[in-house]
Design an enzyme around this catalytic site. Structure first.
Site: not given
Ligand code: SAH
Length: 366
Positions: A222, A339, A121, A124, A110, A117, A97, A167, A198
């Site tokens: 985070n 996000c 995390c 996510c 984006c 991935c 996406e 990532e 990012s």
């Molecule tokens: N892997 C990279 C790129 C993904 S960016 C990274 O980690 O930066 C995705 C962003 O969305 C990251 O900043 C992550 O912390 C945030 N994110 C992931 N799950 C989320 C959620 N459930 N609510 C809000 N932000 C989230």
């Protein structure tokens, strides 16, 4: 790049120098390379037959030696706030996406850098589907091309962020190849100041990115202590906060640029005033901008968003300590485009079910 089972070169994955080399190896004049790139990245051509300033016999030769692959657009969803989510199918059937976000005067796109991935995390949704594979440079840059083709005013696309699925620094080769063509003058010609990578914190690759590119860095922090970060982000067990922050301190920041730190605020986990104070200490002396992202709900996940008062109090501590800290609106959450909500799934329909005062996303199989 050579696609297995199809020994032709995928031209969107070559940079300017390699395209030049490739046309010269075919016995052509080097300016042909520039012409081809202009068709691919400026006029967004999807076939050699469109390249009308090349003779028909040259077009046939190119079609024999190379391909112009493109992502298949499966579906577009539009949010109430204007955010658009594109679902693309790759040549091997995997789905990814990309999200087009309207700002006041322009758009931000984006991009996904991987299908799925591997980073795991805890908060996510992309992590829940596991890792499928890295995207090629061509597949990453083609997200920009396909979205531009669908836009009524493609020139309004100004910002590119690698914040979609995957990532980017775990797919360094694909990410760098894509950046090359996104910022090259003879490519898509985006300003390097408008491209942001990012990362969840792959410290050695942050150092390499700083040496090899001039794009912006965003770090998904985070948490401001190792214990909390270990709970949320498995990468923290490999690269502890001190090594991550040290890589950030060494990241070259010309002029008035800053590193963006993303901080997903999760109720009762990382939203206490002490967490904000720890964050202040951790980032002290860094040219840092902090993006506070209130947790976006993920189905079946036992985490929630702090109250608006708690979020505001967290922000206030950062601002009182002279950090730029903004609360990011979760654009596109009604279509699961915010996000952390990207799943790259087809065949699921989302319906919003009202539960007491809360609306939350629920998935049902069509
Ligand atoms: N892997 C990279 C790129 C993904 S960016 C990274 O980690 O930066 C995705 C962003 O969305 C990251 O900043 C992550 O912390 C945030 N994110 C992931 N799950 C989320 C959620 N459930 N609510 C809000 N932000 C989230």
């Amino acid at each position: 790049m050579i696609i297995p089972g199809n020994k032709k070169v995928d031209l969107k994955g070559l940079n300017g120098r390699n395209t030049q080399q490739w046309v010269e190896d075919l016995g052509l004049e080097s300016y042909r390379g520039r012409q081809i790139r202009q068709w691919l990245f400026k006029k967004l051509a999807s076939s050699f037959q469109e390249m009308t300033n090349l003779s028909p016999s040259l077009r046939d030769l190119l079609a024999e030696k190379a391909t112009i692959n493109h992502l298949e657009k499966v579906r577009t969803q539009v949010s109430k706030d204007g955010t658009e989510k594109y679902l693309f199918r790759l040549r091997d059937g995997l789905l990814i996406e990309s999200v087009l976000i309207p700002e006041r005067e322009h758009y931000t796109l984006c991009l996904s850098s991987q299908a799925g991935c591997a980073m795991g995390c805890a908060f996510c949704l992309t992590a829940k589907q596991g890792f499928k594979r890295n995207l090629s440079a061509a597949e990453i840059v083609d997200q920009v091309i396909q979205v531009k083709k669908a836009m009524p005013h493609p020139d309004l696309l100004r910002n590119i962020v690698f914040m979609g699925m995957g990532e980017p620094l775990a797919n360094y080769h694909g990410t760098l190849g894509a950046i090359d063509n996104i910022i090259a003058e003879g490519g898509m010609n985006f300003s390097h100041r408008k491209v942001t990578v990012s990362t969840c914190g792959v410290a050695p690759m942050i150092r390499r990115l700083g040496r090899e590119t001039t794009v912006n860095l965003a770090v998904s922090l985070n948490a401001a202590d190792d214990d909390t970060r270990d709970l949320l982000m498995p990468i923290n067990r490999r690269f502890r906060l001190h090594s991550l922050i040290s890589a950030c301190r060494d990241f070259p920041l010309p002029n008035r640029r800053m590193i963006t730190f993303e901080y997903v605020l999760i109720k009762d986990i990382n939203d206490h005033p002490q967490d904000a104070l720890k964050l202040v200490r951790l980032l002290s002396g860094l040219r840092a901008k902090i993006n506070l992202i209130p947790f976006n709900p993920i189905p079946t996940m036992d985490m929630s968003r702090p109250s608006p008062e708690k979020i505001a109090a967290f922000q206030e501590i950062l601002v009182d300590n002279r950090f730029t800290a903004i609360i990011r609106k979760s654009k596109g959450d009604d279509i699961s485009a915010a996000c952390g909500q990207l799943s790259g799934e087809e065949g699921f329909r989302k319906s919003t079910i009202k539960l007491a005062n809360n609306s939350y996303q629920h998935r049902i199989l069509v």
